[in-house]
Design an enzyme around this catalytic site. Structure first.
Site, short mmCIF file in Angstrom:
data_model
loop_
_atom_site.label_atom_id
_atom_site.label_comp_id
_atom_site.label_asym_id
_atom_site.label_seq_id
_atom_site.Cartn_x
_atom_site.Cartn_y
_atom_site.Cartn_z
N ASP A 12 71.95 96.59 -14.95
CA ASP A 12 70.93 97.44 -15.57
C ASP A 12 71.05 97.40 -17.10
OD1 ASP A 12 68.79 99.15 -15.57
OD2 ASP A 12 69.99 100.96 -15.26
N ARG A 16 66.26 97.97 -22.23
CA ARG A 16 66.73 98.74 -23.40
C ARG A 16 67.40 97.83 -24.42
NH1 ARG A 16 70.24 102.66 -20.26
NH2 ARG A 16 69.63 101.29 -18.56
N HIS A 29 65.55 90.35 -19.99
CA HIS A 29 65.76 89.68 -18.69
C HIS A 29 66.23 88.24 -18.92
CE1 HIS A 29 64.22 93.14 -16.73
NE2 HIS A 29 62.94 92.94 -17.03
N LEU A 124 83.17 80.22 -4.20
CA LEU A 124 82.67 81.59 -4.38
C LEU A 124 81.33 81.65 -3.65
CD1 LEU A 124 82.79 84.37 -6.19
CD2 LEU A 124 81.11 83.20 -7.61
C1 FPP Z 1 67.47 95.99 -14.82
O1 FPP Z 1 67.19 96.11 -16.19
C2 FPP Z 1 67.35 94.63 -14.41
C3 FPP Z 1 66.46 94.16 -13.50
C4 FPP Z 1 65.46 95.01 -12.82
C5 FPP Z 1 66.40 92.76 -13.13
C6 FPP Z 1 67.70 92.04 -13.16
C7 FPP Z 1 67.42 90.70 -13.66
C8 FPP Z 1 68.26 89.95 -14.41
C9 FPP Z 1 69.64 90.33 -14.73
C10 FPP Z 1 67.82 88.66 -15.00
C11 FPP Z 1 67.29 87.70 -14.04
C12 FPP Z 1 68.23 87.38 -12.93
C13 FPP Z 1 68.44 86.18 -12.46
C14 FPP Z 1 69.34 85.97 -11.32
C15 FPP Z 1 67.81 84.99 -13.05
P1 FPP Z 1 66.03 97.07 -16.61
O2 FPP Z 1 64.84 96.24 -16.90
O3 FPP Z 1 65.82 98.14 -15.59
O4 FPP Z 1 66.62 97.67 -17.93
P2 FPP Z 1 66.32 99.12 -18.52
O5 FPP Z 1 67.01 100.10 -17.60
O6 FPP Z 1 66.97 99.05 -19.86
O7 FPP Z 1 64.84 99.29 -18.58
#
Ligand code: FPP
Length: 225
Positions: A12, A16, A29, A124
């Site tokens: 997460d 931000r 992302h 893994l």
């Molecule tokens: C949460 O951050 C993250 C996600 C909803 C998506 C997770 C994706 C990635 C880590 C990148 C892509 C993954 C791969 C495997 C290529 P948020 O957007 O909720 O952050 P915030 O809480 O700051 O708004």
């Protein structure tokens, strides 16, 4: 040495991280995908980590703005295609969990290809949670088992889930202290780590610190030591 740890991560804080730099959320992302690669590589070289389960897209993430969802879909497909060789070089088996039938045919095909081409890897297991939600996973398991004549055992139920393995270490980055519908059955005795670091800033060093802390924890599983 036998690898035994199952590490799960709620990644997460991407949005931000980007907003704090005056950038678009999707740049977070993009940076987050780089950290997925770095952390997976670190885990593949770690003597104790057998399985790494990462929450990449939840059943609730469809509620985000259309453009952000579309970006995440494209990023996932690009990531899987570009990283196939890294998976193989690092001996990482890729196994998705979640209901990928909701994705485009092209993304489903890429997911299946990477799964097939890494099936021989045994250093893994990386489980990417894709259109994953614990409630959805549990309901699908119940539907698999509902015609059973005998009583359902814990083992039968576990085996009907996408993720059949109990979690040892659950880490959430980004400062919130919640589980967000992730691996509810599997974290019954997991050690929980909630850290403030935003996912794009998360490093292998910080993960090493968490693993060192985990080793000091007295895990009693409801019993007495
Ligand atoms: C949460 O951050 C993250 C996600 C909803 C998506 C997770 C994706 C990635 C880590 C990148 C892509 C993954 C791969 C495997 C290529 P948020 O957007 O909720 O952050 P915030 O809480 O700051 O708004």
């Amino acid at each position: 040495m036998n690898k035994t740890y199952h590490v799960a991560m709620i990644m997460d804080g991407n949005g931000r991280w980007a907003e704090a730099r005056g950038e678009k959320r999707v740049n977070g992302h993009e940076e987050g995908a780089r950290v997925v690669r770095d952390i997976t590589t670190f885990c593949s070289n770690h003597p104790d980590i057998e399985r790494l389960t990462l929450y990449a897209f939840s059943t609730e993430n469809w509620k985000r703005p259309r453009l952000e969802v579309e970006f995440l879909m494209k990023l996932l497909e690009r990531y899987l295609k570009n990283e196939l060789q890294t998976y193989i070089n690092n001996n990482v088996r890729f196994e998705p969990i979640g209901d990928i039938r909701a994705f485009s045919k092209s993304l489903q095909k890429t997911i299946k290809e990477v799964e097939e081409k890494t099936a021989h890897c045994d250093g893994l297991v990386q489980n990417l949670a894709l259109n994953y939600g614990s409630h959805d996973e549990i309901l699908r398991a119940i539907n698999i088992l509902k015609s059973e004549k005998e009583d359902i055992t814990e083992e039968m139920f576990s085996n009907a889930l996408d993720c059949k393995h109990q979690v040892d270490i659950m880490i959430r980055t980004g400062g919130d202290h919640r589980i967000s519908n992730f691996l509810l059955w599997q974290i019954s005795y997991a050690e929980l780590f909630f850290i403030d670091t935003l996912w794009p800033d998360f490093t292998a060093d910080e993960l090493s610190g968490i693993l060192a802390d985990f080793k000091t924890r007295d895990r009693r599983f409801g019993g007495l030591n």
